[in-house]
Structure formats: structure tokens, C-alpha cells
Design a protein around this motif. Structure first.
Motif, PDB file in Angstrom:
ATOM      1  N   UNK A 377       0.833  -1.206   0.000  1.00 39.44           N
ATOM      2  CA  UNK A 377       0.000   0.000   0.000  1.00 39.44           C
ATOM      3  C   UNK A 377       0.869   1.259   0.000  1.00 39.44           C
ATOM      4  N   UNK A 378       2.014   1.196   0.680  1.00 41.36           N
ATOM      5  CA  UNK A 378       2.921   2.349   0.723  1.00 41.36           C
ATOM      6  C   UNK A 378       3.331   2.767  -0.680  1.00 41.36           C
ATOM      7  N   UNK A 379       3.645   1.783  -1.522  1.00 43.85           N
ATOM      8  CA  UNK A 379       4.039   2.091  -2.900  1.00 43.85           C
ATOM      9  C   UNK A 379       2.840   2.610  -3.695  1.00 43.85           C
ATOM     10  N   UNK A 380       1.704   1.936  -3.526  1.00 46.20           N
ATOM     11  CA  UNK A 380       0.509   2.350  -4.274  1.00 46.20           C
ATOM     12  C   UNK A 380       0.178   3.815  -3.988  1.00 46.20           C
ATOM     13  N   UNK A 381       0.157   4.162  -2.705  1.00 43.82           N
ATOM     14  CA  UNK A 381      -0.219   5.541  -2.340  1.00 43.82           C
ATOM     15  C   UNK A 381       0.832   6.561  -2.776  1.00 43.82           C
ATOM     16  N   UNK A 382       2.083   6.123  -2.936  1.00 47.05           N
ATOM     17  CA  UNK A 382       3.129   7.065  -3.363  1.00 47.05           C
ATOM     18  C   UNK A 382       2.806   7.703  -4.707  1.00 47.05           C
ATOM     19  N   UNK A 383       1.968   7.027  -5.492  1.00 48.30           N
ATOM     20  CA  UNK A 383       1.666   7.559  -6.822  1.00 48.30           C
ATOM     21  C   UNK A 383       0.381   8.366  -6.844  1.00 48.30           C
ATOM     22  N   UNK A 387       1.361  11.291  -2.959  1.00 49.42           N
ATOM     23  CA  UNK A 387       2.394  11.691  -3.913  1.00 49.42           C
ATOM     24  C   UNK A 387       3.166  12.926  -3.440  1.00 49.42           C
ATOM     25  N   UNK A 388       2.600  13.654  -2.463  1.00 47.44           N
ATOM     26  CA  UNK A 388       3.339  14.809  -1.945  1.00 47.44           C
ATOM     27  C   UNK A 388       4.093  14.493  -0.667  1.00 47.44           C
ATOM     28  N   UNK A 389       3.929  13.290  -0.177  1.00 50.97           N
ATOM     29  CA  UNK A 389       4.606  12.951   1.077  1.00 50.97           C
ATOM     30  C   UNK A 389       6.079  12.674   0.806  1.00 50.97           C
ATOM     31  N   UNK A 390       6.929  13.406   1.514  1.00 48.41           N
ATOM     32  CA  UNK A 390       8.378  13.241   1.354  1.00 48.41           C
ATOM     33  C   UNK A 390       8.978  12.979   2.730  1.00 48.41           C
ATOM     34  N   UNK A 391       9.011  11.711   3.150  1.00 46.92           N
ATOM     35  CA  UNK A 391       9.390  11.416   4.535  1.00 46.92           C
ATOM     36  C   UNK A 391      10.779  11.933   4.926  1.00 46.92           C
ATOM     37  N   UNK A 399      15.146  14.751  -0.943  1.00 50.28           N
ATOM     38  CA  UNK A 399      14.089  15.759  -0.814  1.00 50.28           C
ATOM     39  C   UNK A 399      12.895  15.477  -1.721  1.00 50.28           C
ATOM     40  N   UNK A 400      13.146  14.898  -2.900  1.00 51.59           N
ATOM     41  CA  UNK A 400      12.007  14.684  -3.797  1.00 51.59           C
ATOM     42  C   UNK A 400      11.586  13.211  -3.840  1.00 51.59           C
TER      43      UNK A 400
END
Ligand code: PHE
Length: 483
Positions: A377-383, A387-391, A399-400
Motif C-alpha cells: 500500500x505504501x508504494x501504491x499511495x506514493x503515486x 504523492x506529496x509525502x516526502x518522509x 528531498x524529492x
């Protein structure tokens, strides 16, 4: 304890089946999706050269060490290393090395499955003719549509995890062995068909030129040589499935009479050939359509970056005779390659659960598949929603980077090479000459045992550590300069 000659999980029925299974593990998204875009991103021929060096100097000896450890221990990587350490009077803590590999494998599988899911979606899109005559905006829109909807990605990720579960739950002989015997011949046939297609584009030589001749003009804009080396090393480990317990687990099922050097060489050569053939399929198709300078609406550069296979290639296929058909074949190839790898990513953890908790194999496979499914799910939501979350925003180089990028970086660039260093130290420095010589039994046939021993004691760990410290210093440097 006597060295058992059988694994409780079953055994490959011949050395050839091991070669097929390990090649299936090695050949995957890493060869067909990741390798070509990294060649583009990191400067063509220069990257290829360094990559081949990493494969020969580090990949071969470390893979031999992994197969050897698996065959000595005859269990999952965690248990095998514990048994070997005990047998040789070494600290029990070495089994953490096995844990690290198993965890790295599960993390990799969590994003691997999502990307394999994209490939499945693309078989159907190509087959339905959606790329026919498409524009650059069109392919971007199709890609964005897919990745921006979590439900779609989740459905494909679920399907792919079920496919992986089904094979692993049936066990080594009835599951893994049957799968690779069917899928690997299909994979080789598809590769040859696509290669023939690409040779007909008229741009075959441009593709070769790009892959094998360093473009000196580009060395300046790739982030620096150290990055290229780190990327090449990470890719070498990733593509050979090293450091993730996969090869060690497969080694546990290898008959004792086999020459480890010989089977390792076969796997390494096949894997390298497939990566190069994949590049020779993709680049001529891209060049034939003048797509090497296209920049997509979402910022993905045609030649460089993960969009290569999912945007540039469909765009190119969309303008070629029989393009839809061959595009569908290409994505089928990608899914098959990913499937024979994903089973090797799940197997070590499943074998461990069976050993440690006496779980039935199908239960263990179900449990691990569900865990990986959730991690995915972590990968799925990254897109999409993340997509704006930059841990790790405060590190300039991260940074990006989204959650998916960080997972990939942690697993492929940190855990796998670190696992490699520890394997080299364990095998080269903690196990004695006699123990490893008996297991490898290399004789004088090919290269001698001493060459391997020198590589695993000195060359592989020293190179790995240098590259590693260098990249660590870079990260620390970035940290202290961060606001
Ligand atoms: N080697 C696989 C690939 O190239 C990925 C993989 C990594 C598989 C680690 C198993 C273990 O796609």
C-alpha cells in the motif's frame, strides 16, 4: 551435526532446474524495466561498463557464496546461517544476516508486485489497441490514469500477490519447479520474438551504439561518477537477486553433486544476456520513433527514467506495424519475468515460518503474502494520495523522494549491498579455508578455488565497503548542509 543432504522443503529434481529457477529469480523487472532506464539515466555505455565490472568482480563470488551457504545449511537463510555458525563455533548473531536478507526481500516484493501490476494492466491496454496511433499526451494520460487511482493499482497488486502465493504455497517441487519449467521457456521465446522485431526497425545499430559506447558529453550532467558507481553496484545486486536471501534459499534445494561455480556462471551469463537483449529490444524501438528527446507532460524524460517502458515504449509501439500485438507480448514478457522473481522473494520468509513455527506451507505463504500486500500500500499511495509525502525531506538527496523511492533505495542500495558485505565477511573471514573448499569442490577444472577465496575475502568486501562509505558520507554531508 551431520550435513543433511536433503531439505525438508523438497529438492530441485536436477541441476538444470536450479539453473532455471535461479535464472527466473535473477531475470525480472530489474533486467527489462530497470536496467534499460538506468542505462539511459546514468550515461549509456559508461554505466554498462561499470555494471559489467560489478557483476564480474562482486556478483559472481557473492552469488557462489550464497548458493554455498544455502546448500550447507539446507534451510531458509535465517536457519541456515544459524546452523552454519553453530557448526563452526561462531556467534549466533550471524543469523541476523539471514533476517536482513529476508526483510529486504519482503520490502522489495512489496513494490515489485505493484509494478508487475502495471505491466499486467498494460497487456490488456495494448491488446485492446489503445496505443494505436497515440500521441505523447495520450500515453502520459493513460499512465497517469492508472497510477492516480489507488483502487486500480490495488486490484492489480492483489492479483499479482495471489499469483505469487499460489506458486509458493504449493512448495518447491509442485509449485516453484513446475512454474519455472513452464514459464522460463515462454520467457526465452518471447525475448527472441521481440528481438527479431526490434532488429527490423532499422535502428538496431543506434541502440547498440547507445548501450556500449560511453557518451562522454553526458558524464557531466549525470550526478557524478560516484553516483554512477553506486547505481551500477545496486543494479548488479538487484539483478542477480543477491543479498535478499533468494539465491541462498534456492541453493538449499540444490543437489550436492553439482558444481556451484558452473551453475553460478550459467545464471550470471543468462541474466546479463537478458538485460542486454532487453536494452537491444527497447532502444532501437525508441530511436526508430525519434523519441529520445521527448519529454512527457508529467516530466518523465523518454530515454531516462522509470517512464521508459510504460510511456515511451507504448508510444513507439503505437506507431509501428503490428505494434499493439508486439506491445502486448512485451508486457506479457515483463509479467512472466516478474512472476518467476516474485516467488523467490517470498520463498525465504515462507520457508522460515514453516521451519520455525511448523506452520503448514500454504498458511505460511498466505500469512507472508498478506503482510507484503499491506506493505505494498505504501508504494501504491506514493503515486496518488501520498504523492506529496516526502518522509526524508530534510536530506537534500532525498528531498524529492516518495515512500516508494525510499523503499527502493533502502532495499536496493543499502540492504542488498550491506548484506553482500556481511556475506563476504562471514564466508571469507569466519568460515575456514577447508570448510568452504570442501563445499565448493572446484578442483582445477575452471578457475581455481584460490581465485574465489581472494575475491570473497578482499575484492568484493573492499569494493563494497568503499562504495558504501562514500555514499554514506554523501548523505551525511547533505544532512549537515540542510537548513
Ligand atoms: N533479480 C530480480 C530482478 O532483476 C529482482 C530480485 C531481487 C529478485 C532480489 C529476488 C531477490 O528483477
Amino acid at each position: 551435526m551431520s550435513a543433511s543432504n536433503q531439505s525438508i522443503h523438497g529438492m530441485w529434481s536436477s541441476q538444470m532446474v536450479f539453473v532455471l529457477a535461479a535464472t527466473g529469480s535473477a531475470v525480472g523487472l530489474g533486467n527489462i524495466w530497470r536496467f534499460p532506464y538506468m542505462v539511459g539515466e546514468y550515461g549509456g555505455g559508461l554505466f554498462v561498463l561499470i555494471y559489467l565490472g560489478c557483476i564480474a568482480l562482486i556478483g559472481v563470488p557473492v552469488m557462489m557464496a550464497e548458493v554455498m551457504l544455502g546448500r550447507m545449511g539446507r534451510h531458509s537463510p535465517i536457519t541456515s546461517i544459524r546452523i552454519i555458525a553453530e557448526r563452526n563455533g561462531l556467534s549466533r548473531h550471524w543469523h541476523l544476516l539471514g533476517w536482513m536478507g529476508v526483510v529486504a526481500g519482503l520490502l522489495i516484493l512489496s513494490f515489485y508486485s505493484v509494478i508487475a501490476g502495471w505491466s499486467m494492466a498494460y497487456i490488456f491496454r495494448s491488446g485492446a489497441g489503445v496505443f494505436d496511433g497515440i500521441t505523447a499526451e495520450g500515453v502520459s494520460a493513460i499512465f497517469s490514469d492508472l497510477v492516480s487511482e489507488p483502487e486500480k493499482l490495488l486490484a492489480w497488486h492483489t492479483l499479482f500477490m495471489i499469483m505469487t502465493y499460489v506458486v509458493v504455497s504449493k512448495g518447491v517441487v509442485r509449485g516453484l519447479e513446475v512454474a519455472v519449467k513452464i514459464l522460463m521457456p515462454m520467457l526465452f521465446i518471447l525475448l527472441l520474438v521481440l528481438l527479431a522485431y526490434s532488429m527490423n526497425t532499422g535502428y538496431f545499430n543506434d541502440g547498440i551504439q547507445f548501450m556500449f559506447f560511453p557518451e562522454t558529453s553526458r558524464i557531466a550532467d549525470i550526478k557524478g561518477l560516484s553516483f554512477v558507481i553506486l547505481a551500477a553496484l545496486g543494479q548488479a545486486f538487484f539483478t542477480l537477486s543477491l543479498g535478499a536471501g533468494a539465491i541462498m534459499a534456492y541453493g538449499a534445494y540444490l543437489p550436492r553433486s553439482t558444481s556451484i561455480f558452473r551453475v553460478t556462471m550459467m545464471v550470471v551469463i543468462m541474466d546479463t544476456l537478458v538485460a542486454i537483449v532487453a536494452g537491444m529490444i527497447i532502444f532501437p524501438i525508441v530511436f526508430a520513433n525519434n523519441l529520445d528527446t521527448v519529454v512527457f507532460a508529467n516530466g518523465l524524460d523518454a530515454r531516462y527514467g522509470p517512464g521508459l517502458v510504460f510511456q515511451t515504449l507504448p508510444l513507439a509501439f503505437g506507431h509501428m506495424p503490428w505494434g499493439d500485438f508486439f506491445a502486448a507480448l512485451f508486457f506479457l514478457l515483463l509479467v512472466i519475468a516478474a512472476w518467476t522473481s516474485s516467488i523467490s522473494l517470498l520463498e525465504p520468509a515462507v520457508a522460515y515460518l514453516v521451519e520455525r513455527w511448523s506452520l503448514a506451507r500454504d498458511r505460511a505463504a498466505m500469512l507472508m503474502s498478506v503482510i507484503v500486500w499491506i506493505l505494498g500500500l505504501g508504494t501504491i499511495f506514493s503515486f496518488n494520495i501520498w504523492s506529496d509525502v516526502r518522509p526524508l525531506e530534510s536530506f537534500e538527496i532525498f528531498a524529492d523522494k516518495t515512500v516508494y523511492h525510499l523503499l527502493d533505495f533502502l532495499a536496493s542500495n543499502i540492504l542488498l549491498p550491506l548484506g553482500g558485505v556481511l556475506i563476504a565477511v562471514f564466508v571469507g573471514w569466519r568460515l575456514n579455508w577447508k570448510t568452504t573448499e570442501d563445499e565448493l569442490a572446484m578442483g582445477k577444472e575452471y578457475c581455481s578455488y584460490a581465485v574465489w577465496r581472494i575475491s570473497i575475502r578482499y575484492i568484493a568486501p573492499v569494493l563494497l565497503i568503499i562504495v558504501f562509505i562514500y555514499s554514506l558520507l554523501k548523505v551525511i554531508g547533505q544532512l549537515s548542509s540542510a537548513p
